[in-house]
Write a protein that holds these residues in place. Structure first.
Motif, short mmCIF file in Angstrom:
data_model
loop_
_atom_site.label_atom_id
_atom_site.label_comp_id
_atom_site.label_asym_id
_atom_site.label_seq_id
_atom_site.Cartn_x
_atom_site.Cartn_y
_atom_site.Cartn_z
N LEU A 194 21.27 5.74 -0.64
CA LEU A 194 22.72 5.91 -0.73
C LEU A 194 23.40 4.88 0.16
O LEU A 194 23.08 4.75 1.34
CB LEU A 194 23.12 7.32 -0.28
CG LEU A 194 24.62 7.60 -0.24
CD1 LEU A 194 25.20 7.62 -1.65
CD2 LEU A 194 24.90 8.93 0.46
N ARG A 195 24.36 4.14 -0.43
CA ARG A 195 25.12 3.13 0.32
C ARG A 195 26.61 3.37 0.07
O ARG A 195 27.04 3.42 -1.07
CB ARG A 195 24.73 1.72 -0.10
CG ARG A 195 23.25 1.42 0.04
CD ARG A 195 22.95 -0.05 -0.28
NE ARG A 195 21.52 -0.29 -0.39
CZ ARG A 195 20.72 -0.53 0.64
NH1 ARG A 195 21.22 -0.55 1.86
NH2 ARG A 195 19.42 -0.75 0.46
N LEU A 196 27.36 3.47 1.16
CA LEU A 196 28.81 3.64 1.07
C LEU A 196 29.51 2.31 1.33
O LEU A 196 30.50 2.25 2.06
CB LEU A 196 29.28 4.70 2.07
CG LEU A 196 28.73 6.11 1.90
CD1 LEU A 196 29.36 7.07 2.89
CD2 LEU A 196 28.95 6.62 0.48
N LEU A 231 36.08 2.57 2.76
CA LEU A 231 36.78 2.64 4.04
C LEU A 231 37.62 3.90 4.20
O LEU A 231 37.98 4.27 5.32
CB LEU A 231 37.67 1.40 4.20
CG LEU A 231 36.94 0.05 4.20
CD1 LEU A 231 37.94 -1.09 4.35
CD2 LEU A 231 35.90 -0.01 5.31
N ASP A 232 37.98 4.56 3.11
CA ASP A 232 38.82 5.75 3.18
C ASP A 232 38.02 7.05 3.20
O ASP A 232 38.61 8.14 3.19
CB ASP A 232 39.80 5.79 2.00
CG ASP A 232 40.81 4.66 2.07
OD1 ASP A 232 41.09 4.19 3.20
OD2 ASP A 232 41.30 4.23 1.02
N VAL A 233 36.72 6.97 3.24
CA VAL A 233 35.85 8.15 3.24
C VAL A 233 35.58 8.56 4.68
O VAL A 233 35.17 7.73 5.51
CB VAL A 233 34.53 7.86 2.50
CG1 VAL A 233 33.53 8.97 2.74
CG2 VAL A 233 34.80 7.70 1.02
N VAL A 271 19.88 5.80 4.03
CA VAL A 271 21.31 6.09 4.08
C VAL A 271 21.99 4.94 4.82
O VAL A 271 21.75 4.74 6.02
CB VAL A 271 21.60 7.43 4.79
CG1 VAL A 271 23.11 7.69 4.83
CG2 VAL A 271 20.88 8.57 4.09
N ASP A 272 22.81 4.18 4.11
CA ASP A 272 23.51 3.04 4.69
C ASP A 272 24.99 3.40 4.84
O ASP A 272 25.73 3.44 3.86
CB ASP A 272 23.35 1.80 3.81
CG ASP A 272 23.89 0.53 4.46
OD1 ASP A 272 24.61 0.65 5.47
OD2 ASP A 272 23.58 -0.57 3.97
N LEU A 273 25.41 3.64 6.07
CA LEU A 273 26.80 4.01 6.38
C LEU A 273 27.54 2.85 7.03
O LEU A 273 28.62 3.05 7.60
CB LEU A 273 26.84 5.23 7.30
CG LEU A 273 26.11 6.49 6.81
CD1 LEU A 273 26.18 7.58 7.86
CD2 LEU A 273 26.70 6.98 5.50
N SER A 274 26.97 1.65 6.99
CA SER A 274 27.60 0.51 7.65
C SER A 274 28.92 0.10 7.01
O SER A 274 29.74 -0.58 7.63
CB SER A 274 26.65 -0.69 7.66
OG SER A 274 26.41 -1.15 6.34
N LEU A 275 29.12 0.48 5.74
CA LEU A 275 30.33 0.17 4.97
C LEU A 275 30.47 -1.31 4.65
O LEU A 275 31.48 -1.74 4.08
CB LEU A 275 31.62 0.64 5.70
CG LEU A 275 31.63 2.07 6.23
CD1 LEU A 275 32.95 2.36 6.92
CD2 LEU A 275 31.39 3.07 5.11
N THR A 276 29.47 -2.12 5.02
CA THR A 276 29.55 -3.57 4.81
C THR A 276 28.35 -4.05 4.02
O THR A 276 27.31 -3.40 3.96
CB THR A 276 29.60 -4.32 6.15
OG1 THR A 276 28.40 -4.01 6.91
CG2 THR A 276 30.82 -3.92 6.95
N ARG A 277 28.50 -5.22 3.44
CA ARG A 277 27.40 -5.91 2.77
C ARG A 277 27.16 -7.24 3.47
O ARG A 277 27.89 -7.61 4.39
CB ARG A 277 27.73 -6.15 1.29
CG ARG A 277 28.99 -6.97 1.06
CD ARG A 277 29.17 -7.33 -0.40
NE ARG A 277 29.22 -6.16 -1.25
CZ ARG A 277 30.31 -5.46 -1.48
NH1 ARG A 277 31.46 -5.82 -0.91
NH2 ARG A 277 30.31 -4.40 -2.26
N GLY A 278 26.12 -7.97 3.06
CA GLY A 278 25.86 -9.28 3.63
C GLY A 278 27.05 -10.19 3.49
O GLY A 278 27.61 -10.34 2.41
N LEU A 322 23.88 2.76 10.76
CA LEU A 322 25.11 3.36 11.28
C LEU A 322 26.25 2.34 11.28
O LEU A 322 26.01 1.14 11.43
CB LEU A 322 24.89 3.89 12.70
CG LEU A 322 23.77 4.93 12.86
CD1 LEU A 322 23.66 5.34 14.32
CD2 LEU A 322 24.02 6.14 11.98
N PRO A 323 27.49 2.80 11.15
CA PRO A 323 28.63 1.88 11.17
C PRO A 323 28.88 1.33 12.57
O PRO A 323 28.58 1.98 13.57
CB PRO A 323 29.80 2.74 10.68
CG PRO A 323 29.38 4.14 11.00
CD PRO A 323 27.89 4.18 10.88
#
Length: 413
Positions: free
Chosen positions: A124-126, A130-132, A149-156, A195-196
């Motif tokens: 799962l990647r979010l 940004l509004d979650v 679980v990827d909660l970093s909210l960013t991609r490369g 983690l973010p």
């Protein structure tokens, strides 16, 4: 004399002096005017062609009618979900950036619930959500299928330090879901958690307690390296021939002498393919099986990212992945409006990590743009003052020392 054909005008078409020719098939009504009129087999085919997040939300659109007891709507929901059967392993909302930017916790919870994500989804990647706040992750509570679980909210290529649009994700909302994954360690498959930046730089005591719990969980699982099939921590702690490592944990926790940017970062994992690689295999390969990018703050294996770029700043020389390399396009200075060309990495660029403003060398001093040694935030004085004013109790002590002289001078004036 050359002949120029006279084209019919709109007025001529309207007063029927020019009549457009249409075929009999074009004059017929389309077989389906609404999406709800599509038959189940066609909906299943459409679902298989859409990205996973869109397929899930497509099924959500029929959910109210299905909940009201409509057998037809229930069959359509089942057809949409079954159309991607075996393809729900990865659910990355960043596949559709426009969707991720508008996603709410209600949408997230509904999409996870309707596809039975606790049983089907493994990754799962979010990305871009940004509004979650994280409350929408509750349908995953107790899941034993989730692995990443990827909660970093960013991609490369994204700068995780840039908070021009403040992410809404809340540690308090997500914590119960994350703890539930580790409640049954013998059955749980969780092996990577990203983690973010918002949490990792917060200095929260609750985060320190969670990292302690997560490290204990990883130590009990004892994940093996995908290269040598040995325990990653055991092969990365001690002397191994000519190399020496002193890695004592699976995830970096707050300790004396540890750079604050490492807090919350998990060792031995590629954030692209999710492979687990020990540091001994990384050293023996001589080509860096795992490499850390200081721009997006992600670690990738050479199969996922093969080219890296070195910052030209002699005092930096940090390496960045190709996606984080600056394009050297000119940007207007927020102070004097002169054009500034960004040629250095995102760590060295004269850009405020909070508001995103870029400054030239002269205006950078006037805006008091500097990096804090405590929380690692590189922000201007205006944003640092707002940060300390927003939550004085958790504000970094180093930030307070930077802000205090400025506040004193304002009081004297």
């Amino acid at each position: 004399r050359r002949y120029t054909p006279r084209l019919p005008t709109v007025r001529g078409a309207m007063d029927r002096r020019v009549r457009p020719r249409t075929s009999a098939s074009a004059r017929e009504d389309p077989p389906f005017r609404l999406l709800s009129e599509l038959p189940e087999p066609l909906l299943a085919t459409v679902s298989s062609l859409l990205p996973a997040p869109e397929s899930a939300l497509l099924a959500v659109s029929f959910a109210p009618s299905a909940a009201a007891g409509s057998p037809a709507a229930l069959r359509k929901v089942e057809a949409i979900v079954a159309g991607r059967e075996g393809s729900w392993d990865v659910l990355d909302y960043g596949e559709v950036p426009e969707l991720a930017a508008r996603l709410t916790d209600v949408d997230l919870a509904a999409s996870l619930r309707i596809v039975d994500a606790g049983r089907r989804v493994r990754t799962l990647r979010l990305t871009g959500c940004l509004d979650v706040t994280g409350a929408g992750l509750r349908p995953l509570v107790g899941s034993t299928a989730i692995e990443v679980v990827d909660l970093s909210l960013t991609r490369g290529g994204d700068n995780p330090r840039l908070r021009a649009r403040r992410p809404m994700i809340s540690f308090r909302e997500v914590l119960p879901t994350l703890v539930s994954f580790m409640s049954r360690p013998n059955e749980s498959r969780l092996r990577q958690l990203v983690l973010p930046k918002k949490w990792r730089s917060s200095g929260s005591f609750a985060l320190d307690q969670f990292l302690e719990l997560y490290n204990t969980y990883l130590d009990r699982k004892g994940f093996a390296c995908t290269r040598c099939d040995q325990n990653c921590l055991a092969m990365s702690n001690g002397d191994q021939g000519e190399a020496t490592w002193r890695v004592n944990d699976w995830v970096s926790r707050r300790s004396e002498g540890l750079w604050s940017g490492w807090i919350g970062m998990q060792h031995f994992g590629c954030q692209g393919c999710n492979d687990t690689i020990c540091y001994r295999c990384d050293w023996l390969s001589q080509t860096h099986e795992l490499k850390y990018c200081h721009g997006c703050e992600k670690e990738h294996c050479r199969n996922c990212v093969s080219e890296y770029w070195r910052c030209p700043n002699r005092n930096c020389r940090k390496e960045l992945c190709g996606a984080c390399r600056p394009d050297e396009s000119p940007v207007s200075c927020a102070g004097c409006r002169r054009q500034v060309r960004l040629t250095e990495c995102s760590v060295c660029q004269p850009r405020c990590d909070s508001c995103g403003d870029v400054y030239c060398d002269t205006c950078s001093d006037a805006a008091h743009l500097q990096r804090c040694n405590g929380c690692d935030d590189k922000i201007c004085m205006r944003c640092r003052r707002d940060k300390c004013r927003e939550d004085f109790s958790t504000c970094c002590t180093q930030c307070l020392r930077i802000v205090t002289p400025y506040l004193e001078s304002r009081l004297i004036d």
